[in-house]
Motif scaffolding. Structure first.
Motif, PDB file in Angstrom:
ATOM      1  N   LEU A 101     -15.115   5.247  -0.455  1.00  0.00           N
ATOM      2  CA  LEU A 101     -13.749   5.727  -0.652  1.00  0.00           C
ATOM      3  C   LEU A 101     -12.874   5.301   0.522  1.00  0.00           C
ATOM      4  O   LEU A 101     -11.734   4.869   0.333  1.00  0.00           O
ATOM      5  CB  LEU A 101     -13.726   7.247  -0.812  1.00  0.00           C
ATOM      6  N   ARG A 102     -13.398   5.431   1.723  1.00  0.00           N
ATOM      7  CA  ARG A 102     -12.608   5.039   2.897  1.00  0.00           C
ATOM      8  C   ARG A 102     -12.254   3.544   2.837  1.00  0.00           C
ATOM      9  O   ARG A 102     -11.164   3.132   3.235  1.00  0.00           O
ATOM     10  CB  ARG A 102     -13.368   5.370   4.175  1.00  0.00           C
ATOM     11  N   GLU A 103     -13.189   2.752   2.326  1.00  0.00           N
ATOM     12  CA  GLU A 103     -12.924   1.315   2.186  1.00  0.00           C
ATOM     13  C   GLU A 103     -11.843   1.055   1.137  1.00  0.00           C
ATOM     14  O   GLU A 103     -10.978   0.188   1.319  1.00  0.00           O
ATOM     15  CB  GLU A 103     -14.221   0.577   1.830  1.00  0.00           C
ATOM     16  N   LYS A 104     -11.873   1.803   0.032  1.00  0.00           N
ATOM     17  CA  LYS A 104     -10.821   1.684  -0.987  1.00  0.00           C
ATOM     18  C   LYS A 104      -9.466   2.047  -0.396  1.00  0.00           C
ATOM     19  O   LYS A 104      -8.463   1.363  -0.602  1.00  0.00           O
ATOM     20  CB  LYS A 104     -11.114   2.605  -2.171  1.00  0.00           C
ATOM     21  N   LEU A 105      -9.444   3.162   0.338  1.00  0.00           N
ATOM     22  CA  LEU A 105      -8.185   3.641   0.903  1.00  0.00           C
ATOM     23  C   LEU A 105      -7.616   2.642   1.901  1.00  0.00           C
ATOM     24  O   LEU A 105      -6.394   2.460   1.996  1.00  0.00           O
ATOM     25  CB  LEU A 105      -8.395   4.994   1.577  1.00  0.00           C
ATOM     26  N   ALA A 106      -8.488   1.994   2.644  1.00  0.00           N
ATOM     27  CA  ALA A 106      -8.031   1.041   3.661  1.00  0.00           C
ATOM     28  C   ALA A 106      -7.263  -0.129   3.056  1.00  0.00           C
ATOM     29  O   ALA A 106      -6.416  -0.739   3.727  1.00  0.00           O
ATOM     30  CB  ALA A 106      -9.222   0.529   4.464  1.00  0.00           C
ATOM     31  N   THR A 107      -7.537  -0.443   1.778  1.00  0.00           N
ATOM     32  CA  THR A 107      -6.863  -1.578   1.130  1.00  0.00           C
ATOM     33  C   THR A 107      -5.731  -1.156   0.196  1.00  0.00           C
ATOM     34  O   THR A 107      -4.977  -1.995  -0.279  1.00  0.00           O
ATOM     35  CB  THR A 107      -7.878  -2.414   0.324  1.00  0.00           C
ATOM     36  N   THR A 108      -5.611   0.157  -0.077  1.00  0.00           N
ATOM     37  CA  THR A 108      -4.605   0.603  -1.052  1.00  0.00           C
ATOM     38  C   THR A 108      -3.601   1.594  -0.473  1.00  0.00           C
ATOM     39  O   THR A 108      -2.589   1.885  -1.125  1.00  0.00           O
ATOM     40  CB  THR A 108      -5.286   1.281  -2.258  1.00  0.00           C
ATOM     41  N   ALA A 109      -3.872   2.132   0.729  1.00  0.00           N
ATOM     42  CA  ALA A 109      -3.018   3.206   1.241  1.00  0.00           C
ATOM     43  C   ALA A 109      -2.930   3.159   2.755  1.00  0.00           C
ATOM     44  O   ALA A 109      -3.698   2.460   3.427  1.00  0.00           O
ATOM     45  CB  ALA A 109      -3.563   4.570   0.791  1.00  0.00           C
ATOM     46  N   HIS A 110      -1.973   3.902   3.281  1.00  0.00           N
ATOM     47  CA  HIS A 110      -1.848   4.081   4.723  1.00  0.00           C
ATOM     48  C   HIS A 110      -1.193   5.443   4.963  1.00  0.00           C
ATOM     49  O   HIS A 110      -0.693   6.082   4.032  1.00  0.00           O
ATOM     50  CB  HIS A 110      -1.028   2.957   5.358  1.00  0.00           C
ATOM     51  N   THR A 161       0.834  -1.201   0.000  1.00  0.00           N
ATOM     52  CA  THR A 161       0.000   0.000   0.000  1.00  0.00           C
ATOM     53  C   THR A 161       0.867   1.248   0.000  1.00  0.00           C
ATOM     54  O   THR A 161       2.016   1.240   0.434  1.00  0.00           O
ATOM     55  CB  THR A 161      -0.933   0.019   1.218  1.00  0.00           C
ATOM     56  N   ALA A 162       0.297   2.349  -0.486  1.00  0.00           N
ATOM     57  CA  ALA A 162       1.038   3.607  -0.612  1.00  0.00           C
ATOM     58  C   ALA A 162       0.942   4.411   0.676  1.00  0.00           C
ATOM     59  O   ALA A 162      -0.127   4.502   1.298  1.00  0.00           O
ATOM     60  CB  ALA A 162       0.472   4.419  -1.769  1.00  0.00           C
ATOM     61  N   ASN A 163       2.067   5.019   1.069  1.00  0.00           N
ATOM     62  CA  ASN A 163       2.060   5.933   2.207  1.00  0.00           C
ATOM     63  C   ASN A 163       1.680   7.320   1.686  1.00  0.00           C
ATOM     64  O   ASN A 163       2.413   7.930   0.904  1.00  0.00           O
ATOM     65  CB  ASN A 163       3.435   5.979   2.872  1.00  0.00           C
TER      66      ASN A 163
END
Length: 382
Positions: A52-61, A2-4
């Motif tokens: 969107l929050r669900e997408k971010l939870a799996t692709t970013a931190h 995941t992306a920081n």
């Protein structure tokens, strides 16, 4: 992996959102949550759609740096030692004053330039920091200080890239970090209040002028090439004539109408009246009219490996008077944080013994990973 999101300036974050199938304006919302509010989890971002929050939870931190130690000087200066992995650590220093709060930020773990008077250079060079690691120092410090001081308004008004490392030798990671500092949706700092200090990487000075002109400080420390070759090894590649010409070119784009020349005062080495006279001649040679530079005389902070001694205060003041009498704006830097080794040239601290740093990090790590998350939530570990 995941992306920081600390690695992205606003444009980079907008492109990331587009890859997720989201509108670009979502990046502005994210950016504000991260940098203005200090959010470290997507669950806090209540104005973002759940999808969107669900997408971010799996692709970013959003991941800052672990704090190994924090020291507070008698004069209010605060120094943090941050873990950047693989046994490396970097330091950042907050300097409070009546009219400003300045954060000194590191750009590299160690330094490859090897200036004789700088303890960081004596520890050697490990690696460049990422954009996220550079900006994490500001992200953590700003929101820690708001909690520490019980304030919600901005604490850090100035950033100086004068910590560990040569910023212009980490150019590709530096530029996005500067843009985050300057962005009104991020930290909203003016170009005049963000300073990059360089030992004289001439090609990168020219690029900085075009890409992201901020205030510029140049580590000069000598009035002639023979002496500067000895004190600042980079001078052998970019001698004074090339450096001064680059400074004049930079002024065409700079937010200030002067370059600051930093000059570390070394007893019997570069602090004699003839050195001051040589500096006057040098400045006049490259002057294009009016005041184009100022000198900041820096008391040397001794360390055993240097073999150098601090100039007596009387010598520093006499040197300053010669420059001032010649019409050159000259200041003498007041040392801050001496009792915690946070003063100029001292940022090597707990990183000096590189063979044991990994052991110390394991033993001393205090998990202050994130700053204040919201107005009502305290950072963990405080």
């Amino acid at each position: 992996m995941t992306a920081n999101l600390l690695d992205f300036d606003l444009e980079g974050l907008a492109l990331f959102c587009e890859r997720l199938g989201e509108k670009r304006f979502r990046a502005t919302q994210l950016f504000r949550w991260i940098h203005q509010k200090g959010a470290a989890s997507f669950g806090e971002m209540t104005d973002l759609a759940k999808s969107l929050r669900e997408k971010l939870a799996t692709t970013a931190h959003i991941k800052g740096l672990d704090v190994i130690s924090r020291q507070i000087s008698a004069d209010g200066t605060i120094k943090w030692l941050f873990d950047v992995g693989d046994g490396n650590a970097v330091e950042a220093v907050f300097i409070p004053e009546e009219d400003r709060g300045t954060l000194c930020v590191s750009s590299q773990a160690g330094c490859a330039v090897g200036c004789r008077f700088c303890s960081t250079g004596h520890q050697g060079f490990s690696r460049n920091l990422t954009t996220g690691e550079i900006i994490a120092q500001l992200w953590f410090a700003e929101h820690f200080l708001r909690h520490h001081l019980g304030r919600q308004d901005r604490i850090i008004t100035n950033v100086v890239m004068m910590g560990m490392g040569e910023p212009l030798q980490n150019y590709n990671e530096l530029i996005p970090a500067l843009r985050i500092m300057l962005d009104d949706h991020g930290y909203g700092l003016s170009r005049r209040r963000v300073t990059v200090s360089t030992s004289g990487v001439v090609p990168m000075m020219d690029r900085l002028a075009q890409d992201c002109p901020v205030a510029l400080a140049v580590s000069l420390h000598a009035p002639n090439d023979a002496l500067r070759d000895n004190l600042v090894p980079l001078n052998r590649k970019y001698p004074i004539a090339e450096l001064m010409a680059a400074c004049n070119r930079y002024l065409l784009h700079a937010p200030r109408d002067f370059i600051t020349f930093e000059y570390c005062m070394l007893d019997g080495v570069n602090d004699q009246p003839e050195h001051a006279q040589q500096l006057i001649a040098l400045v006049r040679q490259y002057a294009t009219g009016g005041v184009w530079c100022k000198f900041n005389l820096i008391p040397f902070n001794p360390f055993p490996q240097s073999g150098l001694v601090r100039s007596p205060q009387s010598q520093v003041l006499a040197f300053a008077k010669i420059l001032s009498d010649a019409g050159i704006v000259t200041t003498v830097r007041k040392t801050r944080g001496d009792d915690i080794d946070a003063a100029c040239g001292q940022l090597a601290g707990d990183v000096k013994d590189r063979t044991r740093v990994g052991e110390r990090i394991t033993q001393q790590r205090t998990v202050m990973l994130t700053p204040v998350m919201s107005r009502d939530r305290k950072p963990e570990g405080m």
